[in-house]
Design a protein around this motif. Structure first.
Motif, PDB file in Angstrom:
ATOM      1  N   UNK A 267       4.587  42.944 -83.333  1.00  0.00           N
ATOM      2  CA  UNK A 267       3.385  42.407 -82.676  1.00  0.00           C
ATOM      3  C   UNK A 267       2.302  43.466 -82.505  1.00  0.00           C
ATOM      4  N   UNK A 268       1.092  43.084 -82.815  1.00  0.00           N
ATOM      5  CA  UNK A 268      -0.030  44.006 -82.659  1.00  0.00           C
ATOM      6  C   UNK A 268      -0.974  43.476 -81.589  1.00  0.00           C
TER       7      UNK A 268
ATOM      8  N   UNK B  45      -5.303  46.496 -82.755  1.00  0.00           N
ATOM      9  CA  UNK B  45      -4.541  46.866 -83.948  1.00  0.00           C
ATOM     10  C   UNK B  45      -3.330  47.743 -83.665  1.00  0.00           C
ATOM     11  N   UNK B  46      -3.187  48.214 -82.411  1.00  0.00           N
ATOM     12  CA  UNK B  46      -2.024  49.037 -82.092  1.00  0.00           C
ATOM     13  C   UNK B  46      -0.806  48.169 -81.782  1.00  0.00           C
ATOM     14  N   UNK B  47       0.353  48.775 -81.880  1.00  0.00           N
ATOM     15  CA  UNK B  47       1.578  48.039 -81.587  1.00  0.00           C
ATOM     16  C   UNK B  47       1.550  47.551 -80.140  1.00  0.00           C
ATOM     17  N   UNK B  48       1.884  46.299 -79.933  1.00  0.00           N
ATOM     18  CA  UNK B  48       1.844  45.726 -78.585  1.00  0.00           C
ATOM     19  C   UNK B  48       3.220  45.831 -77.927  1.00  0.00           C
TER      20      UNK B  48
ATOM     21  N   UNK C 284       8.963  45.932 -72.209  1.00  0.00           N
ATOM     22  CA  UNK C 284       7.563  45.717 -71.864  1.00  0.00           C
ATOM     23  C   UNK C 284       6.733  46.986 -71.995  1.00  0.00           C
ATOM     24  N   UNK C 285       7.288  47.978 -72.622  1.00  0.00           N
ATOM     25  CA  UNK C 285       6.574  49.246 -72.829  1.00  0.00           C
ATOM     26  C   UNK C 285       7.290  50.032 -73.919  1.00  0.00           C
ATOM     27  N   UNK C 286       6.670  51.092 -74.400  1.00  0.00           N
ATOM     28  CA  UNK C 286       7.316  51.916 -75.424  1.00  0.00           C
ATOM     29  C   UNK C 286       8.428  52.737 -74.784  1.00  0.00           C
ATOM     30  N   UNK C 287       9.573  52.731 -75.420  1.00  0.00           N
ATOM     31  CA  UNK C 287      10.685  53.512 -74.871  1.00  0.00           C
ATOM     32  C   UNK C 287      11.338  54.330 -75.980  1.00  0.00           C
TER      33      UNK C 287
END
Ligand code: ATP
Ligand code: MN
Length: 478
Positions: free
Chosen positions: A182-183, A187-190, A197-200
């Motif tokens: 998902x973006x 355009x960044x990764x969502x 719910x966040x980058x880990x």
């Protein structure tokens, strides 16, 4: 049938004339009469004597290298050299056959490189049996050391949203369908749509969370896996390794160094005592290996002597600045023998420099302190000179850095200022900064790379040989 007894206990027993049951894997079977049996409890094999004249020939054929067997027999004093007792077999049962044509481990010397390819079987060799028994003792001794001192064993998370060092060498953890990520509108990764719910990512260090524990429990330690996606194909780096990280409240850099030195000596002494046979075996292995080298490349001390030497001597303590002066004036630097010449103050030391200090100059373990702040992490306590931080690295012969630690910056303003300078996002680490807002105090800690310790104590040359199943670039077999 009597209860199974492990071979280590059997070989230590002085009681002969009894019947025993032993189980293990056949190492060799020679003259149709002598089985060398090993069950992993010790490096020493048990000699089992077979009455081949009265044995079933079909059974004898199945006594092949690698086969699992159960032996019931009589324990007698041994006439053979190298063992005090042996077992005269009354019955032998084959538990698991091992086809000698297909079994990859032959009763001969295999290269470590080859054994790495069959890491699922290498436990069955003398060398790896010894290594993993020593590794086990060291792990146990680490816990014992801290438990005796009243430290709390704290389990810090393996999945985290922070990159402790800010070095960016992390493995992502995601649940996304990799073909359909998902973006967001920009355009960044969502990552909002990802599992957490966040980058880990996988943790590179438990330190920051460890500090939170120390700010309430006083003394804590972690001992868990850490992960670094550094593309360094060295004999000292793994992508997955185990780290021991104590954090201590009301503790400064000197206390920190004292604790680290005491820990290292304690666990080495423990292994020397508990694993005498294994370490003697590894000492001999290293001597044999060094015989292949020219005289001037061989070590002056044997493995056992090196370990004992480490216990008997205080580690040399000096500042980074003093070390730079020594290196600048050193013969290899003047003769341009270093790959990275030492020119000025401020650059990080390369492993060749660390090893020169330890192996040539001081000839013992060294603790370097007060590094330039530019080459160290944001959380290290700043010195009044405005240039250095209260860091300490312990350097070991043959290894280089084995411990990295520091007194932590407890002053909120100084810490925030450093985070700004180094572009560390303060909002994400709000919980870390809270400990500086509420009841901050002097505290310190360090990280000891467990595999580097095992490397030192076993005298092995490659870190891939001291962890059961090594992970490194392009390799995650088993
Ligand atoms: P190096 O300079 O050797 O890469 P580092 O400065 O990255 O080490 P720290 O971040 O201070 O190391 O980690 C603490 C300890 O963890 C080190 O002193 C070392 O013993 C161990 N260590 C670090 N990286 C690795 C790795 N990739 N594999 C195995 N052990 C490691
Ligand atoms: Mn590193």
């Amino acid at each position: 049938m009597s209860q199974r007894i492990k071979i280590k206990a059997l070989l230590e027993s002085t009681e002969t004339g009894i019947d025993v049951t032993v189980k293990g894997w056949v190492r060799t079977f020679r003259n149709n009469q002598f089985i060398a049996l090993n069950d992993g409890s010790t490096n020493n094999n048990l000699q089992v004597v077979v009455d081949f004249e009265n044995a079933d020939p079909a059974l004898l054929k199945r006594l092949t290298t690698g086969a699992a067997i159960s032996v019931f027999g009589h324990l007698v004093a041994s006439l053979g050299k190298g063992q005090t007792v042996e077992v005269k077999a009354k019955t032998i049962q084959i538990l698991g056959d091992s086809d000698p044509e297909k079994y990859p481990l032959q009763p001969k010397k295999h290269s470590l490189e080859f054994l790495r390819e069959i890491a699922h079987l290498r436990f069955r060799t003398n060398t790896f049996g010894a290594i993993f028994r020593v590794r086990n003792s060291l792990a146990y001794a680490v816990h014992q050391f801290f438990q005796e001192k009243g430290f709390i064993y704290l389990h810090t998370p393996i999945i985290t949203a922070s990159d402790a060092e800010g070095a960016g060498e992390t493995f992502h953890v995601t649940n996304f369908d990799l073909l359909n990520i998902p973006k967001a509108d920009n355009g960044e990764v969502d990552f909002k749509q990802d599992f957490f719910g966040r980058a880990t990512n996988l943790t590179v260090s438990g330190q920051l969370e460890g500090e939170l524990g120390a700010m309430a429990l006083s003394d804590i330690y972690t001992f868990g896996p850490t992960f670094r996606a550094e593309n360094s194909n060295t004999t000292r780096h793994l992508a997955e390794f185990w780290m021991i990280e104590p954090e201590m409240a009301f503790c400064d850099l000197v206390d920190n160094m004292d604790t680290a030195e005491a820990l290292l000596k304690y666990v080495i002494a423990y292994a020397l005592d508990k694993n005498r046979d294994d370490i003697e075996f590894l000492t001999q292995r290293l001597l044999d290996e060094e015989k292949q080298k020219p005289q001037h490349e061989r070590s002056e001390m044997s493995l056992t002597e090196k370990l004992q030497f480490c216990l008997d001597n205080d580690f040399e303590r000096l500042t980074y600045t003093e070390a730079i002066d020594i290196l600048k004036e050193s013969a290899p630097n003047k003769k341009k023998k270093f790959q990275y010449p030492v020119e000025g103050w401020g650059t990080d030391l390369q492993s060749e420099h660390e090893r020169y200090l330890v192996e040539k100059h001081f000839k013992k373990p060294v603790i370097l302190t007060d590094y330039p702040k530019e080459i160290k992490a944001f959380y290290m306590r700043q010195n009044d000179d405005g240039k250095t931080v209260r860091a300490m690295d312990i350097l070991f012969p043959g290894i280089g850095e084995i411990v990295g630690g520091s007194q932590r910056e407890e002053r909120l303003d100084k810490l925030e200022q450093r985070m700004d300078e180094m572009n560390i996002p303060k909002e994400e680490l709000w919980w870390y900064l809270d400990t500086r807002r509420f009841g901050a105090c002097e505290h310190a800690g360090f990280g000891l790379g467990f595999e580097r310790l095992v490397l030192f104590v076993t005298g092995m040359g490659n870190i891939r040989d001291v962890i059961p199943f090594p992970r490194f670039p392009r390799s995650a077999e088993f």
